[in-house]
Design an enzyme around this catalytic site. Sequence first.
Site, PDB file in Angstrom:
ATOM      1  N   SER A 121       0.874  -1.188   0.000  1.00  9.20           N
ATOM      2  CA  SER A 121       0.000   0.000   0.000  1.00  9.20           C
ATOM      3  C   SER A 121       0.900   1.223   0.000  1.00  9.20           C
ATOM      4  CB  SER A 121      -0.854  -0.006   1.271  1.00  9.20           C
ATOM      5  OG  SER A 121      -1.469   1.252   1.484  1.00  9.20           O
ATOM      6  N   TYR A 135      -2.556  -0.999  10.432  1.00  5.86           N
ATOM      7  CA  TYR A 135      -2.439  -1.158   8.976  1.00  5.86           C
ATOM      8  C   TYR A 135      -1.095  -0.630   8.474  1.00  5.86           C
ATOM      9  CZ  TYR A 135      -4.106  -1.046   4.082  1.00  5.86           C
ATOM     10  OH  TYR A 135      -4.269  -1.247   2.736  1.00  5.86           O
TER      11      TYR A 135
HETATM   12  P1  NAD Z   1     -11.543  -6.176  -0.234  1.00  2.00           P
HETATM   13  O1  NAD Z   1     -12.169  -5.986   1.106  1.00  2.00           O
HETATM   14  O2  NAD Z   1     -12.328  -5.897  -1.461  1.00  2.00           O
HETATM   15  O3  NAD Z   1     -10.964  -7.651  -0.355  1.00  2.00           O
HETATM   16  C1  NAD Z   1     -10.298  -8.255   0.717  1.00  2.00           C
HETATM   17  C2  NAD Z   1     -10.241  -9.738   0.449  1.00  2.00           C
HETATM   18  O4  NAD Z   1      -9.566 -10.357   1.553  1.00  2.00           O
HETATM   19  C3  NAD Z   1     -11.617 -10.400   0.350  1.00  2.00           C
HETATM   20  O5  NAD Z   1     -11.574 -11.438  -0.607  1.00  2.00           O
HETATM   21  C4  NAD Z   1     -11.817 -10.981   1.753  1.00  2.00           C
HETATM   22  O6  NAD Z   1     -12.724 -12.075   1.791  1.00  2.00           O
HETATM   23  C5  NAD Z   1     -10.402 -11.416   2.043  1.00  2.00           C
HETATM   24  N1  NAD Z   1     -10.123 -11.621   3.451  1.00  2.00           N
HETATM   25  C6  NAD Z   1     -10.321 -10.780   4.487  1.00  2.00           C
HETATM   26  N2  NAD Z   1      -9.970 -11.378   5.636  1.00  2.00           N
HETATM   27  C7  NAD Z   1      -9.523 -12.614   5.309  1.00  2.00           C
HETATM   28  C8  NAD Z   1      -9.024 -13.709   6.060  1.00  2.00           C
HETATM   29  N3  NAD Z   1      -8.914 -13.658   7.398  1.00  2.00           N
HETATM   30  N4  NAD Z   1      -8.678 -14.831   5.396  1.00  2.00           N
HETATM   31  C9  NAD Z   1      -8.809 -14.922   4.049  1.00  2.00           C
HETATM   32  N5  NAD Z   1      -9.276 -13.919   3.291  1.00  2.00           N
HETATM   33  C10 NAD Z   1      -9.623 -12.779   3.923  1.00  2.00           C
HETATM   34  O7  NAD Z   1     -10.212  -5.288  -0.188  1.00  2.00           O
HETATM   35  P2  NAD Z   1      -9.207  -4.742  -1.310  1.00  2.00           P
HETATM   36  O8  NAD Z   1      -9.306  -3.264  -1.287  1.00  2.00           O
HETATM   37  O9  NAD Z   1      -9.330  -5.473  -2.586  1.00  2.00           O
HETATM   38  O10 NAD Z   1      -7.824  -5.093  -0.586  1.00  2.00           O
HETATM   39  C11 NAD Z   1      -6.951  -6.099  -1.039  1.00  2.00           C
HETATM   40  C12 NAD Z   1      -5.549  -5.748  -0.579  1.00  2.00           C
HETATM   41  O11 NAD Z   1      -5.175  -4.502  -1.160  1.00  2.00           O
HETATM   42  C13 NAD Z   1      -5.403  -5.587   0.927  1.00  2.00           C
HETATM   43  O12 NAD Z   1      -4.164  -6.144   1.359  1.00  2.00           O
HETATM   44  C14 NAD Z   1      -5.365  -4.079   1.098  1.00  2.00           C
HETATM   45  O13 NAD Z   1      -4.681  -3.682   2.254  1.00  2.00           O
HETATM   46  C15 NAD Z   1      -4.646  -3.667  -0.168  1.00  2.00           C
HETATM   47  N6  NAD Z   1      -4.833  -2.277  -0.558  1.00  2.00           N
HETATM   48  C16 NAD Z   1      -6.064  -1.790  -0.824  1.00  2.00           C
HETATM   49  C17 NAD Z   1      -6.185  -0.453  -1.196  1.00  2.00           C
HETATM   50  C18 NAD Z   1      -7.518   0.146  -1.512  1.00  2.00           C
HETATM   51  O14 NAD Z   1      -7.580   1.377  -1.606  1.00  2.00           O
HETATM   52  N7  NAD Z   1      -8.581  -0.630  -1.696  1.00  2.00           N
HETATM   53  C19 NAD Z   1      -5.058   0.350  -1.284  1.00  2.00           C
HETATM   54  C20 NAD Z   1      -3.825  -0.184  -1.003  1.00  2.00           C
HETATM   55  C21 NAD Z   1      -3.706  -1.499  -0.636  1.00  2.00           C
END
Ligand code: NAD
Length: 261
Positions: free
Chosen positions: A143, A156
């Site tokens: 991130s 985080y």
């Molecule tokens: P999201 O909530 O859409 O997806 C998260 C996924 O993780 C889902 O499939 C959920 O079921 C799964 N998950 C959550 N807890 C879990 C567990 N205990 N075991 C197995 N699976 C689990 O989120 P996203 O935005 O797609 O985030 C994905 C990654 O990207 C994360 O690591 C997040 O920190 C990172 N990220 C997101 C953003 C953003 O702005 N959305 C920015 C930077 C980084």
Amino acid sequence: MLLHGKTAIVTGSTSGIGLAYAKALAGAGASVMINGFGEAGAIDAERAALAEASGAKAAYSDADMADPAAIAAMVARCADELGPPDIAIANAGIQHVARIEDFPIEKWDAIIAINLSAAWHLMRAVVPHMKARGWGRIICTASAHSLVASPNKSAYVAAKHGIAGLVKTIALETARDGITVNAISPGYVWTPLVENQIPDTMATRGLTREQVINDVLLAAQPTKAFVTPEQVAALALWLCRDEAGSMTGANLSMDGGWTAQ
Ligand code: NAD
């Protein structure tokens, strides 16, 4: 196809960025194991669509990324049912927004387990398979918060900074084995993870929904546009190419200029 004959595991791929990775990898011909939580029928429909797109097998694991034994079992099942993992993407992540004095201890523990330790457990399980085959691609979704901080996101930010260090370390350990290990660091991507933190940020900072989107989330992003899951997935797909073989230990920003400031 680019990834025909290759097998990939993507954690947290029932939603958001992870699902976009799974679609990109399957679209390039990889056999994909998806993972995460959600409604069983919807997950099976995604799994079937991935198999259709790749022309290869696709499977689903409900492994909880907070459970090290479940992560090892997921990798073993992938090796048995789809083939030894050639590509592993540590992507599952959760968020909690609160001042440190109000931050629940169990939320700290869960974020460190799911956002940081799970990546270590995944790497520990997949590296022997990759070394045996002399080729591997490990990618972590870090991130912008692996490089800079924001208030009220102590767990985080700590976990994502940890991912940046983990990626560098395992890149060095595997540098002579045909394995690359990299992080992708998106800015704000419009996914359920971002949408779900809007109410807490509204409450913590006393703002409206529009103020949170424009003045908090996109305030940091000079492009004033959300990154898309497909843009992040396209970079991951590029990292899987043989031409990307010299890129290892990198933390690749895709944040609309956020961390350039
Ligand atoms: P999201 O909530 O859409 O997806 C998260 C996924 O993780 C889902 O499939 C959920 O079921 C799964 N998950 C959550 N807890 C879990 C567990 N205990 N075991 C197995 N699976 C689990 O989120 P996203 O935005 O797609 O985030 C994905 C990654 O990207 C994360 O690591 C997040 O920190 C990172 N990220 C997101 C953003 C953003 O702005 N959305 C920015 C930077 C980084």
